[in-house]
Design a protein around this motif. Structure first.
Motif, PDB file in Angstrom:
ATOM      1  N   LEU A 192     -38.236  29.483  41.084  1.00 55.99           N
ATOM      2  CA  LEU A 192     -39.555  30.043  41.382  1.00 55.99           C
ATOM      3  C   LEU A 192     -40.390  29.138  42.272  1.00 55.99           C
ATOM      4  O   LEU A 192     -41.197  29.620  43.069  1.00 55.99           O
ATOM      5  N   ASP A 193     -40.207  27.841  42.154  1.00 55.41           N
ATOM      6  CA  ASP A 193     -41.034  26.904  42.910  1.00 55.41           C
ATOM      7  C   ASP A 193     -40.493  26.570  44.298  1.00 55.41           C
ATOM      8  O   ASP A 193     -41.135  25.831  45.040  1.00 55.41           O
ATOM      9  N   TYR A 194     -39.298  27.093  44.633  1.00 50.25           N
ATOM     10  CA  TYR A 194     -38.795  26.802  45.985  1.00 50.25           C
ATOM     11  C   TYR A 194     -38.043  27.948  46.649  1.00 50.25           C
ATOM     12  O   TYR A 194     -37.975  28.011  47.880  1.00 50.25           O
ATOM     13  N   VAL A 195     -37.467  28.890  45.898  1.00 48.78           N
ATOM     14  CA  VAL A 195     -36.831  30.063  46.505  1.00 48.78           C
ATOM     15  C   VAL A 195     -37.110  31.275  45.606  1.00 48.78           C
ATOM     16  O   VAL A 195     -36.210  31.747  44.916  1.00 48.78           O
ATOM     17  N   PRO A 196     -38.326  31.806  45.631  1.00 48.25           N
ATOM     18  CA  PRO A 196     -38.668  32.910  44.724  1.00 48.25           C
ATOM     19  C   PRO A 196     -38.182  34.271  45.224  1.00 48.25           C
ATOM     20  O   PRO A 196     -38.969  35.210  45.416  1.00 48.25           O
ATOM     21  N   THR A 197     -36.873  34.386  45.426  1.00 49.11           N
ATOM     22  CA  THR A 197     -36.312  35.638  45.947  1.00 49.11           C
ATOM     23  C   THR A 197     -36.528  36.807  44.988  1.00 49.11           C
ATOM     24  O   THR A 197     -36.439  37.968  45.407  1.00 49.11           O
ATOM     25  N   VAL A 198     -36.793  36.520  43.716  1.00 49.22           N
ATOM     26  CA  VAL A 198     -37.010  37.592  42.751  1.00 49.22           C
ATOM     27  C   VAL A 198     -38.185  38.476  43.155  1.00 49.22           C
ATOM     28  O   VAL A 198     -38.256  39.657  42.772  1.00 49.22           O
ATOM     29  N   LEU A 199     -39.107  37.959  43.965  1.00 47.68           N
ATOM     30  CA  LEU A 199     -40.261  38.756  44.386  1.00 47.68           C
ATOM     31  C   LEU A 199     -39.856  39.933  45.268  1.00 47.68           C
ATOM     32  O   LEU A 199     -40.683  40.804  45.554  1.00 47.68           O
ATOM     33  N   GLN A 200     -38.596  39.985  45.668  1.00 42.73           N
ATOM     34  CA  GLN A 200     -38.113  41.143  46.426  1.00 42.73           C
ATOM     35  C   GLN A 200     -38.209  42.428  45.611  1.00 42.73           C
ATOM     36  O   GLN A 200     -38.238  43.521  46.175  1.00 42.73           O
ATOM     37  N   ILE A 201     -38.248  42.303  44.280  1.00 40.25           N
ATOM     38  CA  ILE A 201     -38.348  43.510  43.461  1.00 40.25           C
ATOM     39  C   ILE A 201     -39.700  44.207  43.639  1.00 40.25           C
ATOM     40  O   ILE A 201     -39.846  45.376  43.268  1.00 40.25           O
ATOM     41  N   LEU A 202     -40.668  43.521  44.230  1.00 38.20           N
ATOM     42  CA  LEU A 202     -41.995  44.106  44.444  1.00 38.20           C
ATOM     43  C   LEU A 202     -42.050  45.002  45.677  1.00 38.20           C
ATOM     44  O   LEU A 202     -43.042  45.696  45.893  1.00 38.20           O
ATOM     45  N   GLY A 203     -41.007  44.962  46.491  1.00 38.17           N
ATOM     46  CA  GLY A 203     -40.998  45.772  47.702  1.00 38.17           C
ATOM     47  C   GLY A 203     -41.377  44.977  48.930  1.00 38.17           C
ATOM     48  O   GLY A 203     -41.454  43.747  48.905  1.00 38.17           O
ATOM     49  N   ALA A 204     -41.647  45.692  50.013  1.00 37.75           N
ATOM     50  CA  ALA A 204     -41.897  45.036  51.307  1.00 37.75           C
ATOM     51  C   ALA A 204     -43.159  44.187  51.285  1.00 37.75           C
ATOM     52  O   ALA A 204     -43.214  43.121  51.901  1.00 37.75           O
ATOM     53  N   THR A 205     -44.202  44.651  50.612  1.00 37.94           N
ATOM     54  CA  THR A 205     -45.451  43.895  50.514  1.00 37.94           C
ATOM     55  C   THR A 205     -45.947  43.910  49.075  1.00 37.94           C
ATOM     56  O   THR A 205     -45.569  44.788  48.281  1.00 37.94           O
ATOM     57  N   PHE A 206     -46.812  42.950  48.762  1.00 39.22           N
ATOM     58  CA  PHE A 206     -47.319  42.829  47.397  1.00 39.22           C
ATOM     59  C   PHE A 206     -48.628  42.045  47.417  1.00 39.22           C
ATOM     60  O   PHE A 206     -48.968  41.395  48.416  1.00 39.22           O
TER      61      PHE A 206
END
Length: 263
Positions: A192-206
């Motif tokens: 989470l502190d250096y590659v938070p790729t999980v935020l892709q689940i939020l879609g294109a923008t958030f």
């Protein structure tokens, strides 16, 4: 060509013969000596809905573990790449066409007796669905049912699963899927502190609030514990400012962001 013993024959084909002849000899003489495990894939598919992280599980239609919750997956076909197997199995089992750009290898697991049928090695994957709401899930193939369940983690990174507000005991999952899901949660939490790729689940923008909500689910803390101004300072480097949304659902337009690409 005659040889005095097997060692002499082996040395010849390995060190003197051309590769074509070596491969013919190997498949006939050496290959049968080795045990042959089956190879499978399992997939931790994550989405976001109603301010919760969602995990896709199936209920198995057949033995072993008939009626138990499990991750979508199955056997790798001959001459098939594991990522190709993930895409095919998910399509067959739950009717979802995945974008391989959102699929990453998680871990290879070869624990003896992990599958009661035979020696099976699995290559676990982690997949993010940017727009879960637009995805229609239908059970098929080995799946009797398919459900989006809520996934949360406590402060130690232990996953918790809920369906219709009822907790699903991790020990009742099929095979070693408890360990695979736990591994996925740990990978996400540790990055989470250096590659938070999980935020892709939020879609294109958030919004920053939405990003904080995702973080809170994997950190096992409340949203209030993630101070908004401090979060912007420490994690804003991962986001691209996209201005304000043009068509707000209600109220004033919100400031939105896009996740930077990670190499």
């Amino acid at each position: 060509m005659k040889f005095n013993n097997y060692a002499e024959e082996k040395k010849y084909y390995e060190q003197q013969a051309n590769q074509e002849d070596f491969l013919k000899w190997y498949q006939k003489q050496d290959l049968p000596k080795y045990e042959k495990p089956s190879v499978t894939v399992d997939n931790v598919i994550l989405g976001w809905n109603e301010d919760e992280v969602k995990l896709l599980l199936i209920k198995r239609k057949a033995n072993p573990f008939r009626g138990h919750y499990a991750l979508p997956g199955g056997f790798v076909d001959k001459k098939e790449d594991t990522t190709e197997a993930v895409l095919r199995e998910v399509k067959e089992e739950v009717g979802i066409t995945l974008d391989e750009n959102y699929v990453e290898q998680l871990k290879t697991i070869a624990t003896p007796n992990r599958d009661p049928r035979a020696w099976t090695i699995t290559v676990a994957h982690l997949t993010y669905l940017p727009d879960m709401g637009a995805v229609k899930v239908t059970a098929g193939d080995d799946a009797r049912e398919a459900h989006w369940v809520t996934l949360r983690a406590d402060r130690e990174g232990t996953p918790q699963l809920f369906y219709n507000e009822k907790e699903i005991p991790l020990d009742e999952l099929a095979f070693d899927h408890k360990e695979i899901i736990t591994e996925a949660v740990h990978r996400i939490k540790n990055r989470l502190d250096y590659v938070p790729t999980v935020l892709q689940i939020l879609g294109a923008t958030f919004t920053l609030t939405e990003a904080r909500k995702v973080y809170s689910k994997f950190l096992g803390i409340s949203l209030q514990e993630l101070d908004n101004s401090n979060f912007r300072k420490t994690h804003g480097k991962f986001f691209i400012d996209m201005g304000f949304e043009t068509k707000p659902i209600k109220g004033r337009p919100r400031k939105i962001y896009k996740l930077k690409r990670f190499n």
